[in-house]
Scaffold this active site. Sequence first.
Site, PDB file in Angstrom:
ATOM      1  N   ARG A   1       0.855  -1.204   0.000  1.00 27.35           N
ATOM      2  CA  ARG A   1       0.000   0.000   0.000  1.00 27.35           C
ATOM      3  C   ARG A   1       0.883   1.243   0.000  1.00 27.35           C
ATOM      4  O   ARG A   1       0.582   2.248  -0.634  1.00 27.35           O
ATOM      5  CB  ARG A   1      -0.950  -0.008   1.206  1.00 27.35           C
ATOM      6  CG  ARG A   1      -1.708   1.295   1.347  1.00 27.35           C
ATOM      7  CD  ARG A   1      -2.948   1.247   2.232  1.00 27.35           C
ATOM      8  NE  ARG A   1      -2.914   0.303   3.329  1.00 27.35           N
ATOM      9  CZ  ARG A   1      -2.220   0.481   4.470  1.00 27.35           C
ATOM     10  NH1 ARG A   1      -1.510   1.580   4.657  1.00 27.35           N
ATOM     11  NH2 ARG A   1      -2.240  -0.441   5.417  1.00 27.35           N
TER      12      ARG A   1
ATOM     13  N   TYR B   1     -16.228  17.590 -14.963  1.00 24.49           N
ATOM     14  CA  TYR B   1     -16.663  16.189 -14.918  1.00 24.49           C
ATOM     15  C   TYR B   1     -17.700  16.008 -13.803  1.00 24.49           C
ATOM     16  O   TYR B   1     -17.485  16.463 -12.673  1.00 24.49           O
ATOM     17  CB  TYR B   1     -15.438  15.289 -14.698  1.00 24.49           C
ATOM     18  CG  TYR B   1     -15.820  13.845 -14.471  1.00 24.49           C
ATOM     19  CD1 TYR B   1     -16.573  13.154 -15.417  1.00 24.49           C
ATOM     20  CD2 TYR B   1     -15.450  13.183 -13.310  1.00 24.49           C
ATOM     21  CE1 TYR B   1     -16.935  11.842 -15.200  1.00 24.49           C
ATOM     22  CE2 TYR B   1     -15.806  11.865 -13.096  1.00 24.49           C
ATOM     23  CZ  TYR B   1     -16.556  11.201 -14.046  1.00 24.49           C
ATOM     24  OH  TYR B   1     -16.927   9.906 -13.836  1.00 24.49           O
TER      25      TYR B   1
ATOM     26  N   LYS C   1      -8.022   7.422 -19.022  1.00 16.30           N
ATOM     27  CA  LYS C   1      -8.360   7.971 -20.336  1.00 16.30           C
ATOM     28  C   LYS C   1      -7.152   7.906 -21.283  1.00 16.30           C
ATOM     29  O   LYS C   1      -6.639   6.838 -21.527  1.00 16.30           O
ATOM     30  CB  LYS C   1      -8.921   9.376 -20.149  1.00 16.30           C
ATOM     31  CG  LYS C   1     -10.025   9.457 -19.079  1.00 16.30           C
ATOM     32  CD  LYS C   1     -11.222   8.660 -19.486  1.00 16.30           C
ATOM     33  CE  LYS C   1     -12.352   8.506 -18.512  1.00 16.30           C
ATOM     34  NZ  LYS C   1     -12.307   8.907 -17.153  1.00 16.30           N
TER      35      LYS C   1
ATOM     36  N   ASP D   1      -7.096  19.647 -13.706  1.00 15.27           N
ATOM     37  CA  ASP D   1      -7.467  18.311 -14.185  1.00 15.27           C
ATOM     38  C   ASP D   1      -7.100  18.297 -15.667  1.00 15.27           C
ATOM     39  O   ASP D   1      -7.757  18.939 -16.490  1.00 15.27           O
ATOM     40  CB  ASP D   1      -8.979  18.074 -13.964  1.00 15.27           C
ATOM     41  CG  ASP D   1      -9.429  16.706 -14.442  1.00 15.27           C
ATOM     42  OD1 ASP D   1      -8.740  16.106 -15.284  1.00 15.27           O
ATOM     43  OD2 ASP D   1     -10.504  16.247 -14.000  1.00 15.27           O
TER      44      ASP D   1
HETATM   45  C1  LIG Z   1     -12.113  15.037 -16.721  1.00 13.67           C
HETATM   46  C2  LIG Z   1     -12.245  13.877 -15.787  1.00 13.67           C
HETATM   47  N1  LIG Z   1     -11.741  13.971 -14.558  1.00 13.67           N
HETATM   48  C3  LIG Z   1     -11.832  12.939 -13.671  1.00 13.67           C
HETATM   49  C4  LIG Z   1     -12.469  11.759 -14.013  1.00 13.67           C
HETATM   50  C5  LIG Z   1     -12.575  10.635 -12.990  1.00 13.67           C
HETATM   51  O1  LIG Z   1     -11.662   9.632 -13.299  1.00 13.67           O
HETATM   52  P1  LIG Z   1     -11.908   8.048 -13.028  1.00 13.67           P
HETATM   53  O2  LIG Z   1     -13.102   7.653 -13.843  1.00 13.67           O
HETATM   54  O3  LIG Z   1     -10.627   7.441 -13.467  1.00 13.67           O
HETATM   55  O4  LIG Z   1     -12.155   7.902 -11.577  1.00 13.67           O
HETATM   56  C6  LIG Z   1     -13.006  11.635 -15.291  1.00 13.67           C
HETATM   57  C7  LIG Z   1     -13.717  10.387 -15.658  1.00 13.67           C
HETATM   58  O5  LIG Z   1     -14.445  10.337 -16.627  1.00 13.67           O
HETATM   59  C8  LIG Z   1     -12.902  12.718 -16.197  1.00 13.67           C
HETATM   60  O6  LIG Z   1     -13.418  12.647 -17.430  1.00 13.67           O
END
Ligand SMILES: Cc1ncc(COP(=O)(O)O)c(C=O)c1O
Length: 379
Positions: A46, A98, A195, A170
Amino acid sequence: MKFATKTLHAGVHPDPETGAIMTPIYQTSTYVQRSPGDHDGYEYSRTHNPTRTQLQDNLAALENGKWGLCFSSGMGAIDTICKLLKPGDEVIATNDLYGGSYRLFTKVYEAFGIKFHFTDLSNTDNFKNLINANTKMVWVETPTNPMLTIIDIEGITALAKSNGILSVVDNTFASPFLQNPLDLGADLVMHSVTKYINGHSDVVMGALIGNDEILLERLSFYQNACGAVPGPQDCFLVLRGIKTLHLRMERHCENGRIIAQFLREHPKVAKVYWPGFTDHPNHEIAKRQMKDFGGMMSFTLKSDSIEDAHSFLSKTELFSLAESLGGVESLCGHPASMTHASIPREERMKSGLVDSLIRLSVGIEDVQDLIDDIKKALA
Ligand SMILES: Cc1ncc(COP(=O)(O)O)c(C=O)c1O
C-alpha cells in the site's frame, strides 16, 4: 529527453536481477526485511510497490514535475486532494466539469463544511470576484468536459499564486502530450489515467503530479493512510500504454480535426464545440497553451431534439455508446443522461450543456470509416 523519448524511457529501467527490459509486475503485498527496519525502501505494497514507483516516476517526467503519485481511480486522486482542505475552506471550480468531480465536491465534501463555488473560469474576472480570505483552492479543468471551453491556465494560476491559493488542473482531456500545466504555473496536475494516458480502455486509475515537496509529503501520507492505491498489474498495463501515448495523440488530433470540420459542414448539425476552430471563443489561448487541439468534441443538432440525439447514438457502429473517453476506439455519449447526470439541469444549462448535446471521443481508426459511420447515423 523529448516527450517521445520520455514515454519509453523516463523513470523506467531494466530489472537489475534479470535484465528484463519491461518493468516486472511486482505482484507482492509485502517485502522481506533483513532485521526490523532494515530493507531496500519497500515494506508494504500500500505504501510502495516497485511497479507503481516506476509508473509514478514516468508520469512525473511526462508532466515536467518532480514527483508523481498514482491512485486506484481518478476520483481517488481528486478525493486525496480534497483531504488537504479543512472545514471553513472554500474552493472555486469551473462550472463545466466532470460530473463525478461535481458530485464528490457537493455530495461528499460540502457535508464536511467545505464550500464550493462553480463559475465560468474562462473569464478570469469570475475567479477574482469570488476570492475571499477562506479561498484555499482553485479547480481548473481545461479543455472543459463536455463544452470544450478553454481556461487560461497562466492567468488563473498567477492570480491564485498572488492570493496564496492552491491551483489544481485536471489535465485528463488534454493529456500530458498536449498540455503541461506545471509549466504554466499550476501547483498540482490531476489525471484520470483511465483515459488518454492508458489509452486502451482496460484500466481505471488516477494520478497527481507536482513539484512541491511539502505537497508530496502531505499527499503521499494520505495515499498511504487512506489506501486508494492501484495494483501492480494495472501499473504495468499503464506503463505499456504510455509507450505509444505520443503516437496515439497525434492520430487523435489528426482524426479530430477532420471530423470536427465534417460535422461543422453537415446540414443537420447546429453547433460543433472544438477548440481548434479559429472562431472558437478561446482558440488563441488554446493555441498558446496546447500543442494541438485533441480528439474530444461535442455537437448539437439543428432539431435540438433529445429523440434525434438518442437516435444518432443508437445508430453509430464504430462510435460505441459508452461512458469514458481517450481510448484507441471511438466513443460517443450523451452527457446530460450519462457522464453529467449528477449535475442538476439548471446548473448544466448555465454552461450550455443542452439536452441534445452529443460528445465524441474520436479514436485512432481510419478517419474515412469514422466519417461514414457518422454520416449514416445522421441520415
Ligand atoms: C475530466 C475527468 N476527470 C476525472 C475523471 C474521474 O476519473 P476516473 O473515472 O478514473 O475515476 C473523469 C472520468 O471520466 C474525467 O473525465
